[in-house]
Design a protein around this motif. Sequence first.
Motif, mmCIF file in Angstrom:
data_model
loop_
_atom_site.group_PDB
_atom_site.id
_atom_site.type_symbol
_atom_site.label_atom_id
_atom_site.label_comp_id
_atom_site.label_asym_id
_atom_site.label_seq_id
_atom_site.Cartn_x
_atom_site.Cartn_y
_atom_site.Cartn_z
ATOM 1 N N ALA A 71 0.832 -1.208 0.000
ATOM 2 C CA ALA A 71 0.000 0.000 0.000
ATOM 3 C C ALA A 71 0.869 1.261 0.000
ATOM 4 N N ILE A 103 1.124 4.303 -2.832
ATOM 5 C CA ILE A 103 1.097 5.746 -2.587
ATOM 6 C C ILE A 103 2.312 6.401 -3.245
ATOM 7 N N LEU A 161 -6.605 1.656 -0.848
ATOM 8 C CA LEU A 161 -5.331 1.338 -0.215
ATOM 9 C C LEU A 161 -5.463 0.145 0.725
#
Length: 152
Positions: A15, A19, A32
Motif C-alpha cells: 500500500a 502511494i 489502499l
Amino acid sequence: MPPVPEDLLVGLRRARDRIDRHYAQPLDLDALAATAGLSKYHFLRCFARTYGRTPHAYLTERRVERAQDLLRATDLTVTEVCRLVGYESLGSFSARFRRLVGTSPSAYQARWSAAGAPRIPGCFVLMHGLSDRDRAIAEKPRQGLGPGQSSP
C-alpha cells in the motif's frame, strides 16, 4: 501498543508503494486497504503504527516533496505544480505546503530562482512526460480495445 504482526507488513508495504507510485492520482482509504488486504479501519491503525503517520499524511508528504522538486528545478507555475502533484485546489495545496515546508510555494520557488539554480523549462517537463501524472495516464491500458485496434 503491540507491534504490527509480521504477516501484515507485506500488505502495508504494498500500500505504501502504491502511494509512492501513484501519489498524483486520487487515492482513497478503501483502495489502499484493499491493496493491503485489510479492512480500512484495521489498515489505518496498522499503517499509522508501522509508519508513524496516517496514509493521508504520508500521501500529503509525498506530494509536497515532489512539489518541492518541481518548484526547485523547473520554471512551472505554482498552479501547474499543484495540478501535477495531484491537488485540484490551489488553496489546499498552498496551505499544506506552507504547513510542511514553512513557506509558501511561490516564496520557496523564488528563493531557489534567486540562487541561480539551472531550471528545466516547464514545456520540456510536460512534453517529455517527466511529470508523474502524465506518465500514469500514458501507462494506463486502454479499455475495450482488442489487438490491432486503435482508438477513434
